[in-house]
Write a protein that holds these residues in place. Structure first.
Motif, mmCIF file in Angstrom:
data_model
loop_
_atom_site.group_PDB
_atom_site.id
_atom_site.type_symbol
_atom_site.label_atom_id
_atom_site.label_comp_id
_atom_site.label_asym_id
_atom_site.label_seq_id
_atom_site.Cartn_x
_atom_site.Cartn_y
_atom_site.Cartn_z
ATOM 1 N N GLN A 1 66.114 20.887 -55.837
ATOM 2 C CA GLN A 1 65.881 20.356 -57.177
ATOM 3 C C GLN A 1 67.083 20.660 -58.077
ATOM 4 O OE1 GLN A 1 63.127 18.549 -57.835
ATOM 5 N NE2 GLN A 1 62.585 18.870 -55.682
ATOM 6 N N SER B 1 67.017 21.000 -61.115
ATOM 7 C CA SER B 1 66.601 21.838 -62.242
ATOM 8 C C SER B 1 66.445 23.308 -61.863
ATOM 9 C CB SER B 1 65.270 21.321 -62.797
ATOM 10 O OG SER B 1 64.260 21.366 -61.797
ATOM 11 N N THR B 2 66.667 23.667 -60.606
ATOM 12 C CA THR B 2 66.500 25.056 -60.192
ATOM 13 C C THR B 2 67.525 25.942 -60.892
ATOM 14 O OG1 THR B 2 65.651 24.407 -58.026
ATOM 15 C CG2 THR B 2 66.492 26.636 -58.232
ATOM 16 N N ALA B 3 67.092 27.102 -61.357
ATOM 17 C CA ALA B 3 67.956 28.017 -62.104
ATOM 18 C C ALA B 3 68.887 28.757 -61.149
ATOM 19 C CB ALA B 3 67.105 28.998 -62.900
ATOM 20 N N SER C 1 67.694 24.445 -73.334
ATOM 21 C CA SER C 1 67.457 23.178 -72.647
ATOM 22 C C SER C 1 68.744 22.382 -72.506
ATOM 23 C CB SER C 1 66.417 22.349 -73.411
ATOM 24 O OG SER C 1 66.852 22.115 -74.741
ATOM 25 N N ARG D 1 72.168 20.938 -70.964
ATOM 26 C CA ARG D 1 72.668 20.628 -69.628
ATOM 27 C C ARG D 1 74.020 21.297 -69.480
ATOM 28 N NH1 ARG D 1 74.496 14.788 -67.023
ATOM 29 N NH2 ARG D 1 74.921 15.603 -64.932
ATOM 30 N N GLY E 1 67.843 26.668 -65.883
ATOM 31 C CA GLY E 1 66.863 25.829 -65.207
ATOM 32 C C GLY E 1 65.539 26.531 -65.045
ATOM 33 N N THR E 2 64.688 25.949 -64.205
ATOM 34 C CA THR E 2 63.372 26.530 -63.957
ATOM 35 C C THR E 2 63.484 27.620 -62.902
ATOM 36 O OG1 THR E 2 62.949 24.796 -62.309
ATOM 37 C CG2 THR E 2 62.191 24.401 -64.547
#
Length: 349
Positions: free
Chosen positions: A58, A60-62, A146, A148, A210-211
């Motif tokens: 993903q 969005s993975t941190a 949040s 990018r 990220g998440t």
């Protein structure tokens, strides 16, 4: 037993030099390249390939959270949000402001510590800076972001104007970057570096938001790595982790990530790249080829992420009997992979 060996940087950047491995004696690697089965996989960022091996590709993975989990010198992460905040050098090349990273031995620990102390004194409302190594810094955020933020390895050597923070918090982080640069520029440690002829640490590069990653099943029993991102993935998956060691890697299905070629290739440091290749031949390629011949290793997968595609090699214990397959020198392989020379329009076929 199976070993999956990942070596980013094995494929020298295609556009920079033809024949970087010329004259190097790498007989074990040539044996593996010639006897095994090679495939080319469409380009995918190195960190995305690591995530995919653990069932998580993903965007969005941190990555900062994952990399920090692999830092043995830092306390375990809590529920806070982290960013990688790595020290970089910004320099002008004509009209462009280019970003450069530092080799591991270019920043003294005392310099890094002094700059981190100054940043924490000034930016306490932003969060708390942590030092894992002279070239790997983190920021524990007081509030999540949040924005990018582009990974550092995507920006190295390129104009930063194309990679500035974007999104809801983009303008805020652009202003924070400017303020960080002012503090770093005015610090006596940087003035001393410039006076001694060294590149100043005149900016940080925040990335990796990220998440939080979640544990996912994978096919490995252990992870060995030189870099903290791969180690952090192993920790998240609940696997035994350590630095690379061939003897223990042969005892279980092991993911081994060797990154000693990564920075030399990215920084076009040919001498260091060639010396590291010689070390890899001695420490890994020769012992692995021997383990395959002796049946101590059933299969070997070698993955080499490059700047245009990824090379994958699959070798088995029986492949050395394939007498019709001849050794393939790395230099010959790299030349075959290099893009064709540019031809003027008049000379084009």
């Amino acid at each position: 037993m199976h070993i999956h060996l990942i070596i980013p940087g094995l494929l020298w950047p295609a556009a920079s030099l033809v024949g970087p491995a010329a004259g190097l004696a790498l007989p074990a690697l040539a044996h593996l390249l010639g006897k095994g089965r090679m495939t080319h996989v469409e380009f995918e960022p190195y960190h995305t390939q690591l995530l995919r091996l653990f069932g998580d590709a993903q965007a969005s993975t941190a990555l900062a959270d994952l990399r920090r989990r692999g830092e043995s010198c830092l306390p375990p992460a809590d529920d806070a949000h982290y960013l990688c905040a790595d020290p970089v050098n910004l320099s002008f090349a004509r009209e462009h402001l280019l970003l450069g990273e530092f080799p591991d031995d270019d920043i003294e620990p005392a310099e890094a510590h002094g700059l981190v102390v100054a940043l924490n004194d000034t930016f306490g409302d932003l969060g708390h800076f942590e030092l894992a190594s002279p070239t790997r810094w983190y920021l524990r955020l007081n509030e999540p972001t949040s924005a990018r933020l582009y990974p550092l390895h995507d920006v190295v050597g390129r104009p930063i104007k194309h990679f500035l923070p974007e999104g809801d918090d983009g303008r805020l982080w652009q202003r924070i970057l400017n303020e960080l640069q002012i503090v770093l520029h005015n610090h006596p440690l940087n003035q001393a570096r410039e006076a001694s002829g060294k590149r100043p640490i005149n900016s940080l590069w925040p990335w990796g938001a990220g998440t939080p990653p979640q544990p996912r099943p994978c096919s490995f029993a252990a992870v060995q790595a030189e870099g903290p991102l791969a180690l952090g993935l192993g920790v998240t998956a609940g696997l035994p982790t350590r630095t690379p060691d061939l003897a223990s890697a042969l005892n279980a299905n092991t993911l081994v990530v060797v990154e000693r070629l990564l920075l030399p290739a990215r920084q076009l440091d040919l001498d260091r790249w060639r010396q590291s290749l010689i070390e890899l031949e001695r420490d890994w390629f020769a012992p692995l080829a021997s383990a395959l011949r002796q049946g101590k290793l059933r299969t070997l997968t070698l993955t080499a992420p490059g700047d245009r595609f990824t090379l994958q090699l699959h070798a088995g214990a029986r492949d050395h009997w394939h007498f019709w397959r001849k050794p393939l020198e790395l230099d010959a392989l790299l030349k075959s992979l290099a893009p064709p020379p540019h031809l003027p329009d008049a000379a084009a076929p």
